[in-house]
Write a protein that holds these residues in place. Sequence first.
Motif, PDB file in Angstrom:
ATOM      1  N   LEU A 151       0.659  -1.420  -0.121  1.00 35.63           N
ATOM      2  CA  LEU A 151       0.002  -0.048  -0.214  1.00 35.63           C
ATOM      3  C   LEU A 151       0.969   1.105   0.025  1.00 35.63           C
ATOM      4  N   GLU A 152       2.087   1.088   0.308  1.00 32.24           N
ATOM      5  CA  GLU A 152       2.808   2.361   0.439  1.00 32.24           C
ATOM      6  C   GLU A 152       3.469   2.517  -0.855  1.00 32.24           C
ATOM      7  N   GLN A 153       3.354   1.938  -1.921  1.00 28.54           N
ATOM      8  CA  GLN A 153       3.890   2.055  -3.245  1.00 28.54           C
ATOM      9  C   GLN A 153       3.344   3.355  -3.529  1.00 28.54           C
ATOM     10  N   ASP A 154       3.645   3.766  -4.858  1.00 28.22           N
ATOM     11  CA  ASP A 154       3.049   4.783  -5.637  1.00 28.22           C
ATOM     12  C   ASP A 154       1.744   4.434  -6.106  1.00 28.22           C
ATOM     13  N   GLU A 155       1.076   5.345  -6.269  1.00 32.86           N
ATOM     14  CA  GLU A 155      -0.254   5.331  -6.846  1.00 32.86           C
ATOM     15  C   GLU A 155      -0.536   4.548  -8.115  1.00 32.86           C
ATOM     16  N   ASP A 156       0.596   5.082  -8.725  1.00 31.65           N
ATOM     17  CA  ASP A 156       0.608   4.353 -10.140  1.00 31.65           C
ATOM     18  C   ASP A 156       1.330   2.930 -10.381  1.00 31.65           C
ATOM     19  N   ALA A 157       1.854   2.545  -9.173  1.00 36.90           N
ATOM     20  CA  ALA A 157       2.644   1.406  -9.275  1.00 36.90           C
ATOM     21  C   ALA A 157       1.735   0.120  -9.350  1.00 36.90           C
ATOM     22  N   ASP A 158       1.777  -0.903 -10.059  1.00 34.77           N
ATOM     23  CA  ASP A 158       0.832  -2.111 -10.317  1.00 34.77           C
ATOM     24  C   ASP A 158       1.399  -2.961  -8.870  1.00 34.77           C
ATOM     25  N   ILE A 159       0.334  -3.277  -8.049  1.00 36.77           N
ATOM     26  CA  ILE A 159       0.577  -3.747  -6.552  1.00 36.77           C
ATOM     27  C   ILE A 159       0.002  -5.040  -6.733  1.00 36.77           C
ATOM     28  N   ARG A 160      -0.791  -5.640  -7.766  1.00 40.46           N
ATOM     29  CA  ARG A 160      -1.358  -6.690  -8.044  1.00 40.46           C
ATOM     30  C   ARG A 160      -0.405  -8.167  -7.479  1.00 40.46           C
ATOM     31  N   ASP A 161       0.766  -7.933  -8.195  1.00 45.97           N
ATOM     32  CA  ASP A 161       1.620  -9.219  -7.803  1.00 45.97           C
ATOM     33  C   ASP A 161       2.064  -9.185  -6.451  1.00 45.97           C
ATOM     34  N   GLY A 162       2.063  -7.939  -5.776  1.00 46.70           N
ATOM     35  CA  GLY A 162       2.599  -8.127  -4.407  1.00 46.70           C
ATOM     36  C   GLY A 162       1.586  -8.587  -3.723  1.00 46.70           C
ATOM     37  N   ILE A 163       0.390  -8.354  -3.926  1.00 41.80           N
ATOM     38  CA  ILE A 163      -0.802  -8.584  -3.190  1.00 41.80           C
ATOM     39  C   ILE A 163      -1.282 -10.108  -3.196  1.00 41.80           C
ATOM     40  N   GLU A 164      -0.933 -10.648  -4.496  1.00 40.28           N
ATOM     41  CA  GLU A 164      -1.162 -12.122  -4.739  1.00 40.28           C
ATOM     42  C   GLU A 164      -0.028 -12.689  -3.884  1.00 40.28           C
ATOM     43  N   ALA A 165       1.230 -12.338  -3.862  1.00 38.64           N
ATOM     44  CA  ALA A 165       2.324 -12.858  -3.319  1.00 38.64           C
ATOM     45  C   ALA A 165       1.958 -12.901  -1.811  1.00 38.64           C
ATOM     46  N   THR A 166       1.503 -11.833  -1.212  1.00 33.26           N
ATOM     47  CA  THR A 166       1.091 -11.598   0.388  1.00 33.26           C
ATOM     48  C   THR A 166      -0.195 -12.816   0.523  1.00 33.26           C
ATOM     49  N   LEU A 167      -1.084 -12.913  -0.245  1.00 34.50           N
ATOM     50  CA  LEU A 167      -2.323 -13.964  -0.077  1.00 34.50           C
ATOM     51  C   LEU A 167      -1.489 -15.255  -0.227  1.00 34.50           C
ATOM     52  N   ARG A 168      -0.854 -15.503  -1.014  1.00 32.83           N
ATOM     53  CA  ARG A 168      -0.325 -17.078  -0.779  1.00 32.83           C
ATOM     54  C   ARG A 168       0.491 -17.159   0.506  1.00 32.83           C
ATOM     55  N   GLN A 169       1.470 -16.163   0.802  1.00 33.39           N
ATOM     56  CA  GLN A 169       1.996 -16.396   2.086  1.00 33.39           C
ATOM     57  C   GLN A 169       0.935 -16.491   3.119  1.00 33.39           C
ATOM     58  N   PHE A 170      -0.244 -15.923   3.022  1.00 39.44           N
ATOM     59  CA  PHE A 170      -1.203 -15.829   4.005  1.00 39.44           C
ATOM     60  C   PHE A 170      -1.801 -17.290   4.220  1.00 39.44           C
ATOM     61  N   ASP A 171      -1.893 -17.950   3.122  1.00 42.92           N
ATOM     62  CA  ASP A 171      -2.503 -19.361   2.904  1.00 42.92           C
ATOM     63  C   ASP A 171      -1.626 -20.032   3.363  1.00 42.92           C
ATOM     64  N   GLU A 172      -0.406 -20.085   3.337  1.00 46.38           N
ATOM     65  CA  GLU A 172       0.634 -20.977   3.687  1.00 46.38           C
ATOM     66  C   GLU A 172       0.511 -20.954   5.321  1.00 46.38           C
ATOM     67  N   GLU A 173       0.379 -20.048   5.863  1.00 50.88           N
ATOM     68  CA  GLU A 173       0.510 -20.052   7.294  1.00 50.88           C
ATOM     69  C   GLU A 173      -0.781 -20.454   7.892  1.00 50.88           C
ATOM     70  N   LEU A 174      -1.985 -20.464   7.301  1.00 49.01           N
ATOM     71  CA  LEU A 174      -3.297 -21.088   7.559  1.00 49.01           C
ATOM     72  C   LEU A 174      -2.963 -22.469   7.290  1.00 49.01           C
ATOM     73  N   GLN A 175      -2.342 -23.127   6.518  1.00 50.58           N
ATOM     74  CA  GLN A 175      -2.059 -24.576   6.147  1.00 50.58           C
ATOM     75  C   GLN A 175      -1.187 -24.950   7.140  1.00 50.58           C
ATOM     76  N   GLN A 176      -0.243 -24.232   7.834  1.00 53.50           N
ATOM     77  CA  GLN A 176       0.665 -24.940   8.870  1.00 53.50           C
ATOM     78  C   GLN A 176      -0.136 -25.099  10.083  1.00 53.50           C
ATOM     79  N   GLU A 177      -1.221 -24.208  10.251  1.00 50.67           N
ATOM     80  CA  GLU A 177      -2.277 -24.282  11.402  1.00 50.67           C
ATOM     81  C   GLU A 177      -3.365 -25.263  11.118  1.00 50.67           C
ATOM     82  N   ASN A 178      -3.049 -26.278  10.178  1.00 47.28           N
ATOM     83  CA  ASN A 178      -4.246 -27.156   9.663  1.00 47.28           C
ATOM     84  C   ASN A 178      -5.510 -26.513   9.200  1.00 47.28           C
ATOM     85  N   VAL A 179      -5.424 -25.370   8.823  1.00 45.34           N
ATOM     86  CA  VAL A 179      -6.811 -24.564   8.351  1.00 45.34           C
ATOM     87  C   VAL A 179      -7.018 -24.924   6.759  1.00 45.34           C
ATOM     88  N   GLU A 180      -7.948 -25.426   6.514  1.00 45.05           N
ATOM     89  CA  GLU A 180      -8.442 -25.556   5.021  1.00 45.05           C
ATOM     90  C   GLU A 180      -9.448 -24.805   4.694  1.00 45.05           C
TER      91      GLU A 180
END
Length: 235
Positions: A151-180
């Motif tokens: 969110l701190e990137q410039d307004e014109d910057a494409d943050i989609r890739d960063g958001i998708e990477a963060t979402l994948r990281q979040f899902d991995e943390e949930l999997q470690q807690e046996n959350v599906e």
Amino acid sequence: MSEQDASGTDDADEPAADDAADPSSDDGASAAETTADEWDSLDDVAEDGEGDAGESFEAGEDLLERVAATDDEQLANEIASLRMRVDSLESELETREDEAEELESKLARTKADFQNYKKRMKKRREEEKQRATEDLVERLLDVRDNLKRALEQDEDADIRDGIEATLRQFDEELQQENVEAIEPEPGQEVDPQRHEVLLRVESDQPAGTIAEVHRPGYEMAEKVIRTAQVTVSEE
């Protein structure tokens, strides 16, 4: 009758008297045993409080007669035997009381140890739960940091890739807690334990089946912690 005959007759009668007074004779032993039985009988009547008073009185009289007819030495031996029996029973009773007291003491210690064990286990579970929660929060903080940087990137910057990477990281943390995730496919049957029906809509899917997933659900260690919200095809 001559004095010799009289003397002889008296001498002949003397052994019979000796036999009657002999405490070792069969009749004397039998009398002693009978006396012991009579004492036991009277003890039973006194302890139980049962039996007719007349019978108890008659038994007492009979016992007195037997005692009067018993040789002093036999009676003394019988009394000594009864005293020894009483002493033995008192000693046995004292031993049983000591054993009972020891068992009660052991039981009290066991109860105390068990209560202390329960307290220790409860405290340990609370500590483990706290540590597990702290570990999860620490991992989620990294996910939050990545979202903030995107969110701190410039307004014109494409943050989609960063958001998708963060979402994948979040899902991995949930999997470690046996959350599906619970994300049923359109056309599947509705499971009331896992799916929450929001409304019924017109759909190309078979009537009564899931038309669309509005919000995914989640389960942890095979326990549903949030149902999936779905729409269902009209019948």
